[in-house]
Design an enzyme around this catalytic site. Sequence first.
Site, PDB file in Angstrom:
ATOM      1  N   TYR A  80       0.852  -1.323  -0.007  1.00  0.00           N
ATOM      2  CA  TYR A  80      -0.002   0.088  -0.049  1.00  0.00           C
ATOM      3  C   TYR A  80       0.898   1.278   0.038  1.00  0.00           C
ATOM      4  O   TYR A  80       2.106   1.161   0.539  1.00  0.00           O
ATOM      5  CB  TYR A  80      -0.935   0.075   1.295  1.00  0.00           C
ATOM      6  CG  TYR A  80      -2.015  -0.930   1.246  1.00  0.00           C
ATOM      7  CD1 TYR A  80      -3.163  -0.672   0.155  1.00  0.00           C
ATOM      8  CD2 TYR A  80      -2.315  -1.528   2.294  1.00  0.00           C
ATOM      9  CE1 TYR A  80      -4.362  -1.359   0.206  1.00  0.00           C
ATOM     10  CE2 TYR A  80      -3.696  -2.403   2.172  1.00  0.00           C
ATOM     11  CZ  TYR A  80      -4.440  -2.182   1.443  1.00  0.00           C
ATOM     12  OH  TYR A  80      -5.723  -2.898   1.340  1.00  0.00           O
ATOM     13  N   ASN A 184      -9.764   0.952  -3.426  1.00  0.00           N
ATOM     14  CA  ASN A 184      -9.528  -0.412  -2.344  1.00  0.00           C
ATOM     15  C   ASN A 184     -10.840  -0.618  -1.964  1.00  0.00           C
ATOM     16  O   ASN A 184     -11.591  -0.006  -0.960  1.00  0.00           O
ATOM     17  CB  ASN A 184      -8.530  -0.086  -1.381  1.00  0.00           C
ATOM     18  CG  ASN A 184      -8.415  -1.309  -0.337  1.00  0.00           C
ATOM     19  OD1 ASN A 184      -7.800  -2.348  -1.147  1.00  0.00           O
ATOM     20  ND2 ASN A 184      -8.480  -1.148   0.681  1.00  0.00           N
ATOM     21  N   GLU A 185     -11.410  -1.914  -2.194  1.00  0.00           N
ATOM     22  CA  GLU A 185     -12.535  -2.650  -1.625  1.00  0.00           C
ATOM     23  C   GLU A 185     -13.658  -1.352  -1.715  1.00  0.00           C
ATOM     24  O   GLU A 185     -14.397  -1.307  -0.411  1.00  0.00           O
ATOM     25  CB  GLU A 185     -12.554  -3.169  -0.219  1.00  0.00           C
ATOM     26  CG  GLU A 185     -11.395  -4.448  -0.244  1.00  0.00           C
ATOM     27  CD  GLU A 185     -11.330  -4.938   1.296  1.00  0.00           C
ATOM     28  OE1 GLU A 185     -10.970  -6.179   1.218  1.00  0.00           O
ATOM     29  OE2 GLU A 185     -11.380  -4.415   2.169  1.00  0.00           O
ATOM     30  N   GLU A 273      -6.120 -10.354  -1.646  1.00  0.00           N
ATOM     31  CA  GLU A 273      -6.008 -10.283  -0.349  1.00  0.00           C
ATOM     32  C   GLU A 273      -6.361 -11.726   0.010  1.00  0.00           C
ATOM     33  O   GLU A 273      -7.530 -12.037   0.361  1.00  0.00           O
ATOM     34  CB  GLU A 273      -6.561  -9.176   0.225  1.00  0.00           C
ATOM     35  CG  GLU A 273      -5.869  -7.756   0.037  1.00  0.00           C
ATOM     36  CD  GLU A 273      -6.655  -6.743   1.280  1.00  0.00           C
ATOM     37  OE1 GLU A 273      -7.249  -7.164   2.051  1.00  0.00           O
ATOM     38  OE2 GLU A 273      -6.613  -5.612   0.790  1.00  0.00           O
TER      39      GLU A 273
END
Length: 814
Positions: A80, A184-185, A273
């Site tokens: 990240y 992200n998500e 992930e």
Amino acid sequence: MKQIFRKLALAAMLMAAPSLMSAANNKPGDFTVGDKTFLLNGQPFIVKAAEVHYPRIPRPYWEHRIKMCKALGMNAICIYIFWNIHEQQEGVFDFTGNNDVAEFCRLAQKNGMYVIVRPGPYVCAEWEMGGLPWWLLKKKDIKLRERDPYFMERVKIFEEKVGEQLADLTIQNGGPIIMIQVENEYGSYGEDKPYVSEIRDCLREIYRPTPLPHREGPGEGLLLFQCDWSSNFTKNGLDDLVWTMNFGTGANIDDQFRRLGELRPNAPKMCSEFWSGWFDKWGARHETRPAKDMVEGMDEMLSKGISFSLYMTHGGTSFGHWAGANSPGFAPDVTSYDYDAPINEYGLATPKFWELRKMMEKYNDGKKMPAVPKAPMPIITVPKFQLTEFAPLISAITKPVNGAIKTFEEMDMGWGTMMYSTRLPEITSQSVLSGEFHDFAQVFIDKKYIGKIDRVKNEKSLTLPAVKKGAELIIIVEGMGRINFGRAIKDFKGIVGNVTLTTETDEAEIVLTPKNWMNVAIPDDYETAKNALDMVKGVNDQMTAGKVKGSVPALALTQGYEGSKKLADIMKPGYHRGYFTLKKVGDTFLNFETWGKGQVYVNGHAMGRIWSIGPQQTLYVPGCWLKKGKNEVIVLDVVGPREAVVWGQAEPELNKLQLEKSNKHNNIGDKPDLNSATPAATGAFKAGNGWQTIKFNGQKKGRFLAIECLSTQKNGDRVAIAELYLQGTDGKRISREPWKTKYANSEDESGNHLGDKVFDLQESTYWQTEKSASMPHLIVIDLGSVQTVTALEYLPRAEQGAPGSVKDFKIYLY
């Protein structure tokens, strides 16, 4: 015969992959998408990535951790980019020292590893505010992770600054970076394809390749992808991005990719992930996940040609104030980010590591696995020592701001503690102090400690005694990590809104709202702590020499603002300093279990938060930050220690709770009597994985949701529920932010499978009853206020066969 040929082809592809690695030779290349596979320079390639976070590792240890990942058979590092650590003040960027992400990528390439970059702007990662900088909240009406003009302006500036560091390191330019993630998500936050598209366009422009001599034109550019859960990825999936799934150990892998296979049958599959373990929260037991489940899941993916990134392969440490907090509710994360990962917090191989390494040998082209590197530092112990120097918290006070209550952000402070004080009118009976205190408030009246208000426990009020006119009310509020997940990331610190005092007389209820407050900000940083201690030490030294007379606190405050002496008797919150001497340096674990709550600094390095409730009782101190001879330790303890002693031990203590009471919700007084109640719905859930919706017969009202589990899909009395939602009258999910568990007749506390897991926004965690408990099982959720609902959504455990699935049920709203 066809199956044999497919297996042989897959084996050849996996065996060929390592020989394709060009990361160390700096030659321009390509990473693209082919038919059901990624293509590295035109050849099939399986990504075997290890997630590690450079800010969670001391820079001198970076290369060791990369080599440890390589020794597991990984071929890539996934990182990240943490916006808030690179731009801690608006417009001031730092890519030096431990923030030198470009150097981290170059070290990966030096060791033959590719790099996957996830630049946010939001990253989650159990990190302060999910990586977003606190100063965004100085604009109170800002909309985070939306097309708010100011937010997008700052996002683009930041991403361009990151691009200045990394754009030359893409594979097209001979560097190690093969993929860039877009946001992200986002499906766990909302549905906004235009916003995700704008982030995509920003990154595509930054990483657009320049024409290179070896080919015509700029080529396709760096591969962009997005990640989400299998249950929500279609909400924001863009047609021109690669889609990847996130899920944890034990998940049914075929189910996780089923919908992707239907929509994109020729796309490569990747779990971006694959959760090796889980993160720890203050006041809950240390999280672990079985090695067997992790290894079997990765083996299955590799056997099917599925790429992955193991989150985390090495977790490291959320040093300083960088640990975040989970939501709904407020569940702050501990300092350690060990994550029960194969490589532990301090960089050593665990039993998980060796099991994983053995399995990964099968996919290493028949070659010997890379050597496991020697640890960069030995482990040492430190004899017990006392912290004898002390300075009260008020020694660090800054110039106050008088008037209305102000938050940290309004005081231009990102992290630290606030003192609020006001004068009260006469109140002849008890009163109730109420407000939003973010996050840990201690209340004093005329210098006498009254009690605390803990946001972790969802506390918002405290009973005060009767007071005389002019009594001074002081509230000290410590801020912890900002929420990093869900809509609650807009997490202001300090007192948020007004404070009220409610009292009753014979005639009526009286509500007082003090308006005239003194606001004092005390930043959380080493210089503030050191200056406070040095000031008090200087006064002490002068007193010892007979040069001045008076009390230490009063004299220490002479350099502060006028009128601050009235706080001098509040002695417990403050700074403590001590020293230990080393003949040789090494990694160690300083034990703080006799302390209260606060922050620790060693030789000027911010080590992280401590809190006596646990489960973490030690802080990892890297040997590279220690020195031969005298070493300084400063503790800011906002509560006060039982004993001001510290020692260094050879192993961490990550699972020692010191709670006032159990976390379980089994108080029999909270159990509702449902014998005469009419269920909102009765019936049976279907067997198997995936979401199920139970429609009610009309609208139902109530503040409490009760689910009575009467039987399971398979033999056995043990029940598990991963997630629950309620739908409102518009058919949409209602907010779960105010939810809390009221009662559960059984909870597996040893596995952290408590009732709050059914609304923690995490599909891989779950409420589970104990093995010994018998049917029926009951869980009761307090919705925070009366709600009108029309349906319940239920998700069983994600593992194959959905263990513990409920069959027959009764649902109540009351």
